[in-house]
Design a protein around this motif. Sequence first.
Motif, PDB file in Angstrom:
ATOM      1  N   ALA A   1      42.507  33.435  38.925  1.00  0.00           N
ATOM      2  CA  ALA A   1      43.526  34.746  38.366  1.00  0.00           C
ATOM      3  C   ALA A   1      42.909  35.609  37.135  1.00  0.00           C
ATOM      4  N   SER A   2      42.354  34.710  36.223  1.00  0.00           N
ATOM      5  CA  SER A   2      41.468  35.474  35.096  1.00  0.00           C
ATOM      6  C   SER A   2      40.524  36.277  35.718  1.00  0.00           C
ATOM      7  N   LEU A   3      39.580  35.710  36.664  1.00  0.00           N
ATOM      8  CA  LEU A   3      38.745  36.748  37.251  1.00  0.00           C
ATOM      9  C   LEU A   3      38.999  37.927  37.919  1.00  0.00           C
ATOM     10  N   PHE A   4      40.328  37.831  38.594  1.00  0.00           N
ATOM     11  CA  PHE A   4      40.749  38.997  39.101  1.00  0.00           C
ATOM     12  C   PHE A   4      41.320  39.933  38.314  1.00  0.00           C
ATOM     13  N   ARG A   5      42.015  39.347  37.010  1.00  0.00           N
ATOM     14  CA  ARG A   5      42.561  40.175  35.994  1.00  0.00           C
ATOM     15  C   ARG A   5      41.338  41.114  35.378  1.00  0.00           C
ATOM     16  N   LYS A   6      40.119  40.299  35.138  1.00  0.00           N
ATOM     17  CA  LYS A   6      39.157  41.038  34.613  1.00  0.00           C
ATOM     18  C   LYS A   6      38.594  42.253  35.374  1.00  0.00           C
ATOM     19  N   ALA A   7      38.642  41.988  36.879  1.00  0.00           N
ATOM     20  CA  ALA A   7      38.000  42.870  37.713  1.00  0.00           C
ATOM     21  C   ALA A   7      38.961  44.015  38.021  1.00  0.00           C
ATOM     22  N   ARG A   8      40.345  43.843  37.879  1.00  0.00           N
ATOM     23  CA  ARG A   8      41.317  44.856  38.055  1.00  0.00           C
ATOM     24  C   ARG A   8      41.024  45.890  36.876  1.00  0.00           C
ATOM     25  N   GLU A   9      41.079  45.018  35.593  1.00  0.00           N
ATOM     26  CA  GLU A   9      40.757  45.984  34.376  1.00  0.00           C
ATOM     27  C   GLU A   9      39.561  46.985  34.367  1.00  0.00           C
ATOM     28  N   ARG A  10      38.438  46.188  34.526  1.00  0.00           N
ATOM     29  CA  ARG A  10      37.419  46.939  34.576  1.00  0.00           C
ATOM     30  C   ARG A  10      36.828  47.566  35.799  1.00  0.00           C
ATOM     31  N   ARG A  11      37.021  47.225  36.842  1.00  0.00           N
ATOM     32  CA  ARG A  11      37.030  48.141  38.213  1.00  0.00           C
ATOM     33  C   ARG A  11      35.516  48.256  38.480  1.00  0.00           C
ATOM     34  N   ASP A  12      34.392  47.711  37.716  1.00  0.00           N
ATOM     35  CA  ASP A  12      33.183  47.970  38.203  1.00  0.00           C
ATOM     36  C   ASP A  12      32.910  46.930  39.081  1.00  0.00           C
ATOM     37  N   TYR A  13      31.694  47.458  39.849  1.00  0.00           N
ATOM     38  CA  TYR A  13      30.946  46.612  40.718  1.00  0.00           C
ATOM     39  C   TYR A  13      30.615  45.131  40.563  1.00  0.00           C
ATOM     40  N   GLN A  14      30.070  44.919  39.087  1.00  0.00           N
ATOM     41  CA  GLN A  14      29.820  43.425  38.932  1.00  0.00           C
ATOM     42  C   GLN A  14      31.019  42.608  38.674  1.00  0.00           C
ATOM     43  N   SER A  15      32.084  43.100  38.127  1.00  0.00           N
ATOM     44  CA  SER A  15      33.146  42.387  37.746  1.00  0.00           C
ATOM     45  C   SER A  15      33.933  41.840  39.078  1.00  0.00           C
ATOM     46  N   VAL A  16      33.876  42.915  40.374  1.00  0.00           N
ATOM     47  CA  VAL A  16      34.348  42.856  41.466  1.00  0.00           C
ATOM     48  C   VAL A  16      33.601  41.551  42.328  1.00  0.00           C
ATOM     49  N   ILE A  17      32.143  41.794  42.193  1.00  0.00           N
ATOM     50  CA  ILE A  17      31.596  40.780  42.865  1.00  0.00           C
ATOM     51  C   ILE A  17      31.416  39.428  42.496  1.00  0.00           C
ATOM     52  N   LYS A  18      31.843  39.224  41.050  1.00  0.00           N
ATOM     53  CA  LYS A  18      31.960  38.064  40.379  1.00  0.00           C
ATOM     54  C   LYS A  18      33.065  37.116  40.926  1.00  0.00           C
ATOM     55  N   ALA A  19      34.391  38.064  41.058  1.00  0.00           N
ATOM     56  CA  ALA A  19      35.517  37.385  41.530  1.00  0.00           C
ATOM     57  C   ALA A  19      35.496  37.066  42.934  1.00  0.00           C
ATOM     58  N   LEU A  20      34.598  38.053  43.938  1.00  0.00           N
ATOM     59  CA  LEU A  20      34.586  37.798  45.394  1.00  0.00           C
ATOM     60  C   LEU A  20      33.743  36.537  45.564  1.00  0.00           C
ATOM     61  N   LYS A  21      32.594  36.401  44.617  1.00  0.00           N
ATOM     62  CA  LYS A  21      31.726  35.246  45.073  1.00  0.00           C
ATOM     63  C   LYS A  21      32.649  33.890  44.964  1.00  0.00           C
ATOM     64  N   ASP A  22      33.457  33.696  44.098  1.00  0.00           N
ATOM     65  CA  ASP A  22      34.348  32.699  44.230  1.00  0.00           C
ATOM     66  C   ASP A  22      35.139  32.386  45.304  1.00  0.00           C
ATOM     67  N   ILE A  23      35.455  33.385  45.955  1.00  0.00           N
ATOM     68  CA  ILE A  23      36.296  33.459  47.308  1.00  0.00           C
ATOM     69  C   ILE A  23      35.126  32.940  48.170  1.00  0.00           C
ATOM     70  N   ARG A  24      34.057  33.181  48.194  1.00  0.00           N
ATOM     71  CA  ARG A  24      33.045  32.626  49.081  1.00  0.00           C
ATOM     72  C   ARG A  24      33.150  31.176  49.090  1.00  0.00           C
ATOM     73  N   GLU A  25      33.143  30.720  47.781  1.00  0.00           N
ATOM     74  CA  GLU A  25      33.140  29.213  47.444  1.00  0.00           C
ATOM     75  C   GLU A  25      34.514  28.478  48.201  1.00  0.00           C
ATOM     76  N   LEU A  26      35.557  29.231  48.287  1.00  0.00           N
ATOM     77  CA  LEU A  26      36.813  28.835  48.585  1.00  0.00           C
ATOM     78  C   LEU A  26      36.772  28.893  50.163  1.00  0.00           C
ATOM     79  N   CYS A  27      36.326  29.667  50.689  1.00  0.00           N
ATOM     80  CA  CYS A  27      36.285  30.030  52.143  1.00  0.00           C
ATOM     81  C   CYS A  27      34.752  30.063  52.705  1.00  0.00           C
ATOM     82  N   PRO A  28      33.935  29.065  52.981  1.00  0.00           N
ATOM     83  CA  PRO A  28      32.824  29.190  53.222  1.00  0.00           C
ATOM     84  C   PRO A  28      32.589  29.540  54.930  1.00  0.00           C
ATOM     85  N   ASP A  29      31.591  30.396  55.131  1.00  0.00           N
ATOM     86  CA  ASP A  29      31.734  30.883  56.611  1.00  0.00           C
ATOM     87  C   ASP A  29      31.545  29.943  57.506  1.00  0.00           C
TER      88      ASP A  29
END
Length: 83
Positions: free
Chosen positions: A55-83
């Motif tokens: 939740a805290s990663l998504f909160r930061k990504a929503r506040e900052r809206r920049d590409y780096q913050s978004v990718i940081k949150a999405l990277k953890d989703i890749r770990e939660l849902c491996p291909d």
Amino acid sequence: MAKQRRVDCVYLLKLVNLLEDPFSSYYSNGYLNSEGMTILSLIAQLTIREAPWLASLFRKARERRDYQSVIKALKDIRELCPD
């Protein structure tokens, strides 16, 4: 007994793929536009149910809206849902 909801990884990864390209129509000058924010909010909603520690990663990504913050949150989703 209530059913436990699990993340639909196929759907979630399709949404993640939309935001991984910094040159997509969901970004304007390196920042998420309103359509991109809608997708990020949907991803957050689906993910935080299963992984509340993100939740805290998504909160930061929503506040900052920049590409780096978004990718940081999405990277953890890749770990939660491996291909």
